[in-house]
Scaffold this active site. Structure first.
Site, mmCIF file in Angstrom:
data_model
loop_
_atom_site.group_PDB
_atom_site.id
_atom_site.type_symbol
_atom_site.label_atom_id
_atom_site.label_comp_id
_atom_site.label_asym_id
_atom_site.label_seq_id
_atom_site.Cartn_x
_atom_site.Cartn_y
_atom_site.Cartn_z
ATOM 1 N N TRP A 103 35.955 -28.393 37.466
ATOM 2 C CA TRP A 103 34.553 -27.903 37.618
ATOM 3 C C TRP A 103 34.090 -28.329 38.670
ATOM 4 C CZ3 TRP A 103 33.580 -24.215 34.579
ATOM 5 C CH2 TRP A 103 34.131 -23.922 33.387
ATOM 6 N N ASP A 173 26.218 -31.843 37.614
ATOM 7 C CA ASP A 173 26.645 -30.926 36.545
ATOM 8 C C ASP A 173 26.982 -31.718 35.301
ATOM 9 O OD1 ASP A 173 27.674 -29.191 34.760
ATOM 10 O OD2 ASP A 173 29.330 -28.442 36.149
ATOM 11 N N LYS A 197 27.756 -27.192 24.986
ATOM 12 C CA LYS A 197 28.433 -28.470 24.836
ATOM 13 C C LYS A 197 28.055 -29.385 23.973
ATOM 14 C CE LYS A 197 31.206 -26.375 27.796
ATOM 15 N NZ LYS A 197 31.221 -26.697 29.416
HETATM 16 C C1 LIG Z 1 31.541 -25.630 30.621
HETATM 17 C C2 LIG Z 1 31.132 -26.311 31.883
HETATM 18 C C3 LIG Z 1 30.890 -25.329 32.985
HETATM 19 C C4 LIG Z 1 30.596 -23.980 32.705
HETATM 20 O O1 LIG Z 1 29.685 -23.583 31.921
HETATM 21 P P1 LIG Z 1 29.365 -22.128 31.736
HETATM 22 O O2 LIG Z 1 27.971 -22.287 31.005
HETATM 23 O O3 LIG Z 1 30.275 -21.350 30.963
HETATM 24 O O4 LIG Z 1 29.067 -21.523 33.036
HETATM 25 C C5 LIG Z 1 30.602 -26.006 34.015
HETATM 26 N N1 LIG Z 1 30.437 -27.449 34.357
HETATM 27 C C6 LIG Z 1 30.996 -28.150 33.339
HETATM 28 C C7 LIG Z 1 31.186 -29.550 33.598
HETATM 29 C C8 LIG Z 1 31.316 -27.799 32.072
HETATM 30 O O5 LIG Z 1 31.758 -28.463 31.199
#
Ligand SMILES: *Cc1c(COP(=O)(O)O)cnc(C)c1O
Length: 361
Positions: A103, A173, A197
């Protein structure tokens, strides 16, 4: 009554049963208004009550200081990879990024379209099994911000600490660990998290941004992606993801009823201790991540003999333990144990792993 499975999916992930029941009760007729939340004007009094309560509950949970805006946007965390740069990276400017896995690298790749990216540290030198300590980081003096990924959902690495960046805004993030434990929001310039999540259903990304960082978007930034435009319009410059926003609000309420983040943190601590403790003491399962850098939310593990993977996963499914296969890029197994995955679910997983080890070990 249908039986609910134990869901270890990395995302879209398990939601609290109480939240789903509330949504079910509200579905046809929200609070006696004769319509569902999906069918309401986002500008009407009813949805305004829903959206502002959700924001207030999130503020209460995270103790968000008053000089931060909370935005409920679309496009997921992946659009934030570009949106952060479009807003915070000036033309010809530079940003620092820390690479701890898949990520972070996706975020880096997007930012590179908008300016110079200095990868100030990379976990590559540890084969992505440990997080480089801040004493190993080569931060720039003139960076517009420092971006990192507090929890790498796929690799299973999580920072147990918050980086120190002085006057340079820290951007995180936090898609897969926001709300899993207490967090000092005042240490950050901006935090973003895709909802699916640990927050709610997909279709929503939450952005918590310090007000001083608004109004810096470059001129080519699409209006819809300008944080200031969204902040000035209460995240309703265009139609927001109303149902996801509402459902996330129910999750915030549920979290408050559990006792807030200190209480959920205690449960999450127990869950990960149980699972890692079992893995470390077994002859059959391995988690290779450095102990201090292990994720509380996403626990990847391998079988010593990977020929048994399919047998393990099939047996898990038969017992109602779902989505334990690892990410397609890494293989093996992964158990995502977000807030809505109960201690009981983790106990059921460990019981199955124990039984499997007895039979095949
Ligand atoms: C799932 C995830 C993403 C991507 O998320 P989307 O909403 O599908 O764009 C980005 N960063 C992390 C740390 C994630 O767990």
């Amino acid at each position: 009554m249908s039986k609910r499975a134990y869901n270890f999916c990395a995302g879209p992930a398990a939601l609290p049963e109480a939240v789903l029941k509330q949504a079910q009760a509200d579905l046809l007729d929200w609070q006696g208004r004769g319509l569902s939340v999906m069918e309401m004007s986002h500008r009407g009094d009813d949805f305004t009550a829903i959206s502002s309560k959700a924001e207030q509950d999130l503020r209460d949970l995270l103790v968000i200081p008053s000089d931060y805006k909370v935005l409920f946007l679309q496009g997921g965390a992946s659009l934030q990879f570009a949106q952060v740069a479009l807003n915070l990276l000036p033309e010809g400017g530079k940003a620092d990024y820390i690479d701890t896995g898949i990520w972070s690298r996706k975020a880096i790749e997007q930012a590179q379209n908008y300016g110079a990216v200095n990868v100030a540290a990379s976990a590559k030198k540890y084969d992505y099994l440990a997080i480089p300590g801040q004493n190993e980081w080569q931060l720039s003096k003139d960076a517009a911000y420092v971006h990192y990924t507090p929890n790498e959902t796929i690799g299973g690495l999580e920072y147990g600490w918050i980086p120190e960046t002085g006057d340079i805004p820290l951007v995180a993030d936090a898609s897969s660990n926001l709300l899993s434990r207490s967090l000092d929001v005042s240490r950050f310039g901006l935090i973003y998290a895709g909802a699916q999540k640990n927050i709610g259903p997909s279709g929503l990304v939450v952005v918590i941004v310090q007000e001083d960082l608004l109004g810096r978007a470059r001129s080519s930034c699409p209006k819809l992606l300008d944080y200031k435009v969204e902040a000035d319009n209460g995240s309703m410059y265009n139609t927001p993801a109303t149902f996801s926003w509402y459902l996330s609000g129910l999750v915030f309420q549920w979290l408050k009823e559990q006792g807030g983040l200190p209480a959920i943190e205690r449960i999450n601590r127990q869950k990960q201790e149980l699972l890692y403790g079992y893995i470390d003491n077994s002859e059959m399962y391995v988690n290779p991540i450095a102990k201090n850098d292990r994720s509380w939310m996403n626990v990847p593990f391998r079988l010593q003999d990977e020929r048994l993977d399919k047998v393990f996963l099939d047996g898990a499914e038969e017992r109602g333990l779902l989505y334990l296969q690892g990410h397609r890029s890494v293989g093996g197994m992964r158990a995502s144990i977000y807030n809505a995955v109960s201690l009981e679910a983790v106990q059921a997983l460990v019981a199955y792993m124990t039984e499997f080890e007895k039979e095949h070990g």
